[in-house]
Scaffold this motif. Structure first.
Motif, mmCIF file in Angstrom:
data_model
loop_
_atom_site.group_PDB
_atom_site.id
_atom_site.type_symbol
_atom_site.label_atom_id
_atom_site.label_comp_id
_atom_site.label_asym_id
_atom_site.label_seq_id
_atom_site.Cartn_x
_atom_site.Cartn_y
_atom_site.Cartn_z
ATOM 1 N N ASP A 160 43.533 22.609 57.965
ATOM 2 C CA ASP A 160 44.535 22.160 58.939
ATOM 3 C C ASP A 160 44.722 20.655 58.924
ATOM 4 O OD1 ASP A 160 45.242 24.559 59.989
ATOM 5 O OD2 ASP A 160 43.593 24.563 61.462
ATOM 6 N N ASP A 161 43.649 19.961 58.547
ATOM 7 C CA ASP A 161 43.630 18.510 58.650
ATOM 8 C C ASP A 161 44.134 17.898 57.332
ATOM 9 O OD1 ASP A 161 42.513 15.846 59.235
ATOM 10 O OD2 ASP A 161 41.060 16.436 57.718
ATOM 11 N N PRO A 162 45.038 16.892 57.382
ATOM 12 C CA PRO A 162 45.600 16.356 56.135
ATOM 13 C C PRO A 162 44.547 15.824 55.162
ATOM 14 C CG PRO A 162 46.695 15.369 58.061
ATOM 15 C CD PRO A 162 45.619 16.267 58.585
ATOM 16 N N ALA A 163 43.511 15.147 55.661
ATOM 17 C CA ALA A 163 42.500 14.582 54.752
ATOM 18 C C ALA A 163 41.758 15.699 54.014
ATOM 19 C CB ALA A 163 41.514 13.710 55.528
ATOM 20 N N ALA A 164 41.398 16.749 54.729
ATOM 21 C CA ALA A 164 40.689 17.870 54.096
ATOM 22 C C ALA A 164 41.631 18.630 53.152
ATOM 23 C CB ALA A 164 40.133 18.804 55.166
ATOM 24 N N TYR A 165 42.898 18.729 53.528
ATOM 25 C CA TYR A 165 43.900 19.399 52.687
ATOM 26 C C TYR A 165 44.032 18.636 51.365
ATOM 27 C CZ TYR A 165 48.277 21.908 51.597
ATOM 28 O OH TYR A 165 49.242 22.686 51.001
ATOM 29 N N ALA A 166 44.126 17.296 51.450
ATOM 30 C CA ALA A 166 44.279 16.473 50.240
ATOM 31 C C ALA A 166 43.077 16.648 49.315
ATOM 32 C CB ALA A 166 44.455 15.005 50.617
ATOM 33 N N ARG A 167 41.887 16.702 49.904
ATOM 34 C CA ARG A 167 40.664 16.874 49.099
ATOM 35 C C ARG A 167 40.677 18.205 48.353
ATOM 36 N NH1 ARG A 167 37.796 14.211 52.882
ATOM 37 N NH2 ARG A 167 37.452 16.074 54.137
ATOM 38 N N ALA A 168 41.294 19.205 48.930
ATOM 39 C CA ALA A 168 41.247 20.560 48.367
ATOM 40 C C ALA A 168 42.418 20.891 47.444
ATOM 41 C CB ALA A 168 41.207 21.580 49.515
ATOM 42 N N LEU A 169 43.549 20.175 47.609
ATOM 43 C CA LEU A 169 44.798 20.637 46.984
ATOM 44 C C LEU A 169 44.734 20.742 45.462
ATOM 45 C CD1 LEU A 169 47.772 21.472 47.090
ATOM 46 C CD2 LEU A 169 48.363 19.033 47.014
ATOM 47 N N TYR A 170 44.388 19.648 44.774
ATOM 48 C CA TYR A 170 44.486 19.682 43.308
ATOM 49 C C TYR A 170 43.486 20.661 42.705
ATOM 50 C CZ TYR A 170 47.725 15.686 43.359
ATOM 51 O OH TYR A 170 48.798 14.849 43.552
ATOM 52 N N ALA A 171 42.299 20.762 43.300
ATOM 53 C CA ALA A 171 41.332 21.745 42.792
ATOM 54 C C ALA A 171 41.916 23.149 42.934
ATOM 55 C CB ALA A 171 40.004 21.617 43.528
ATOM 56 N N ALA A 172 42.621 23.404 44.034
ATOM 57 C CA ALA A 172 43.231 24.732 44.217
ATOM 58 C C ALA A 172 44.301 24.979 43.154
ATOM 59 C CB ALA A 172 43.823 24.856 45.622
ATOM 60 N N LEU A 173 45.092 23.958 42.831
ATOM 61 C CA LEU A 173 46.126 24.113 41.796
ATOM 62 C C LEU A 173 45.496 24.314 40.415
ATOM 63 C CD1 LEU A 173 48.737 21.412 42.941
ATOM 64 C CD2 LEU A 173 48.809 23.881 43.349
ATOM 65 N N HIS A 174 44.431 23.527 40.122
ATOM 66 C CA HIS A 174 43.731 23.699 38.839
ATOM 67 C C HIS A 174 43.129 25.101 38.746
ATOM 68 C CE1 HIS A 174 43.939 19.736 36.960
ATOM 69 N NE2 HIS A 174 43.671 19.168 38.131
ATOM 70 N N THR A 175 42.559 25.585 39.832
ATOM 71 C CA THR A 175 41.951 26.924 39.822
ATOM 72 C C THR A 175 43.003 27.984 39.557
ATOM 73 O OG1 THR A 175 40.239 26.198 41.349
ATOM 74 C CG2 THR A 175 40.598 28.576 41.191
ATOM 75 N N ALA A 176 44.170 27.836 40.187
ATOM 76 C CA ALA A 176 45.251 28.810 39.974
ATOM 77 C C ALA A 176 45.700 28.786 38.512
ATOM 78 C CB ALA A 176 46.421 28.505 40.906
ATOM 79 N N ASP A 177 45.861 27.592 37.955
ATOM 80 C CA ASP A 177 46.243 27.469 36.545
ATOM 81 C C ASP A 177 45.195 28.118 35.647
ATOM 82 O OD1 ASP A 177 48.762 26.367 36.359
ATOM 83 O OD2 ASP A 177 48.073 24.312 36.007
ATOM 84 N N ALA A 178 43.923 27.798 35.922
ATOM 85 C CA ALA A 178 42.842 28.322 35.075
ATOM 86 C C ALA A 178 42.768 29.846 35.163
ATOM 87 C CB ALA A 178 41.506 27.689 35.478
ATOM 88 N N ALA A 179 43.153 30.393 36.307
ATOM 89 C CA ALA A 179 43.123 31.847 36.486
ATOM 90 C C ALA A 179 44.366 32.513 35.880
ATOM 91 C CB ALA A 179 43.017 32.189 37.974
#
Ligand code: AMP
Ligand code: MG
Length: 346
Positions: free
Chosen positions: A299-318
Motif C-alpha cells: 500500500d505504501d509507495p516506498a515499499a511498492y517501489a522496492r518490490a516493483l522491478y523484482a515483480a516485473l523481473h519475476t514475471a518475465d522469468a516465469a
C-alpha cells in the motif's frame, strides 16, 4: 550461463580489498556493475570517452540519452559543473546522498559522449555504502546508467544484472537488493525554475519544501523536454515507439484503474492464453486468477517501489505473456511509480 564474476560485498561494511579491485578496473576503463539505493548501475569512468562509449554499447543505449555521473561528495559534483546555483546547495543539503539527480551547466572537461552532446551534466551522490566506497576509491566520477539492456526493466539485485549484462561487464558487485527500487528523481537547475525531468521517490512537494523561500519554483517537464525520449531530430533514427517504451518487461503490460476491474476481469476471462501466462500486480482489487499469479503489492509507495522491478523481473522469468497492473493513486507520492508503470505499458 556465461557471465562476469560476481563478488559479494557486505552492504554495510564493504571489504576494502574488493572495492579497490573494482575501482582499479574502473580506472583502467573497464565496466563494473555495482549497487546503488535506486537500482544497480553499469559503471564506467565518466571522464574517459572510450569507457563511456562502452557503456552505451553494452546497454544498446542510444547516443541521445545522456548518463548520470556519480560522485562521492559535493566538491566532486561541483567540479563537473561550471555554475553551481544556490538551489543546488539547498537540494544537495536536503537530499544527498540520495535518489536525486541534478542537471547543471557542464564543465569543459566532461566528455560530450557522457552528456549526449548537451551543455549540461547530470550528477548524483548515491546513498549506498558500496557505491560510496567505490566512488571514493575510484577517484574519478563514474557514469552509471541502470545495468540493463536499453528499454528493459532496471535491475534491483545482482542476479538481474547477471541475467541482462553478465557477458558484457568485467565485474558485478553484489551488495544485496536496492532499497529505493526505482531510478532517481532528475531535476534540471540550468534555468530559473527547478524542472523535474523524471519523477521519482523524491517528490515535487519534497523539492518545494527544500527550496522554500528561495524564489525557485518547482515544475514538471513536458515529455518533449525529458531526455528519456529522443529529440525530434533523432526520430528518424529510431524504430517507432522505442524511446517511450522504457523500463519495460518483455510481456505485454495492461494498466487499469480500480474502477475498471470488471472489464479487465472479463477481458482476461476471454483471452485464450492459460492463466499461468498472466501475472497481476494488484493493490486493492482481485481478478480471480490463481493465487500464485496474483501478486498483492504494498500500500505504501516506498515499499511498492522496492518490490516493483523484482515483480516485473519475476514475471518475465516465469514467461508471462501479459502483466496486468492496478494503477496506483494519482497523488504526488506515487508520481515516480506512475511514470515507470506508464512507460512499461507502452
Ligand atoms: P539512467 O542513467 O538510466 O538512470 O537515466 C538517466 C536520466 O537522466 C535520464 O532520464 C536522462 O534523460 C537524464 N539526464 C542525464 N543527463 C542529462 C542532461 N545532461 N540533461 C538532461 N537530462 C539528463
Ligand atoms: Mg535505465
Amino acid at each position: 550461463m556465461a557471465g562476469a564474476p560476481l563478488l559479494t560485498v557486505d552492504p554495510n561494511n564493504p571489504d576494502p580489498v574488493v572495492v579497490e579491485h573494482a575501482a582499479a578496473l574502473l580506472r583502467r576503463g573497464k565496466l563494473v556493475a555495482f549497487p546503488t539505493e535506486t537500482v544497480y548501475g553499469l559503471g564506467a569512468n565518466a571522464l574517459d570517452p572510450d569507457a563511456v562509449v562502452a557503456v552505451y554499447t553494452a546497454k544498446g543505449r542510444p547516443a541521445w540519452n545522456p548518463v548520470i555521473a556519480h560522485v562521492p561528495d559535493v566538491a566532486a559534483a561541483r567540479a563537473l559543473t561550471r555554475h553551481w546555483p544556490p538551489a543546488a546547495d539547498r537540494l544537495a543539503a536536503a537530499f544527498w546522498p540520495g535518489p536525486l539527480t541534478l542537471v547543471l551547466p557542464k564543465a569543459a572537461h566532461v566528455p560530450d559522449v557522457a552528456t549526449a552532446g548537451l551543455d549540461a551534466v547530470a550528477v548524483r551522490i548515491p546513498a549506498h555504502p558500496v557505491a560510496l566506497a567505490l566512488l571514493r576509491a575510484a577517484g574519478v566520477p563514474i557514469a552509471a546508467p541502470s545495468a540493463n539492456r536499453f528499454t528493459q526493466v532496471s535491475p534491483t539485485n545482482a542476479q538481474h544484472v547477471q541475467a541482462s549484462l553478465g557477458d558484457r561487464v568485467e565485474l558485478i558487485l553484489d551488495g544485496g537488493p536496492s532499497s529505493v527500487g526505482i531510478e532517481s528523481t532528475v531535476v534540471d537547475l540550468t534555468g530559473r525554475d527547478a524542472v523535474i525531468l523524471r519523477p521519482g521517490m523524491i517528490t515535487a512537494a519534497d523539492l518545494e519544501r527544500a527550496l522554500g523561500g528561495s524564489g525557485v519554483a518547482v515544475r514538471t517537464a513536458t515529455a518533449a523536454v525529458s531526455h528519456d525520449a529522443p529529440p525530434a531530430t533523432a526520430t528518424a533514427q529510431r524504430s517507432p515507439g522505442m524511446a517511450d517504451r522504457h523500463y519495460a518487461p518483455r510481456a505485454d503490460v495492461w494498466l487499469f484503474d480500480p474502477a475498471q476491474q470488471p472489464e479487465i476481469a472479463a477481458a482476461l476471462a476471454q483471452r485464450g492464453d492459460g492463466a499461468g501466462t498472466v501475472t497481476a500486480l494488484l493493490r486493492t482489487t482481485t481478478l480471480g486468477l490463481p493465487d500464485r499469479t496474483q501478486v498483492r503489492m504494498p500500500d505504501d509507495p516506498a515499499a511498492y517501489a522496492r518490490a516493483l522491478y523484482a515483480a516485473l523481473h519475476t514475471a518475465d522469468a516465469a514467461g508471462a505473456s501479459l502483466i496486468v497492473i492496478e494503477r496506483p493513486p494519482a497523488d504526488d507520492r506515487w508520481a515516480g511509480l506512475r511514470d515507470r508503470l506508464t512507460r512499461a505499458a507502452r
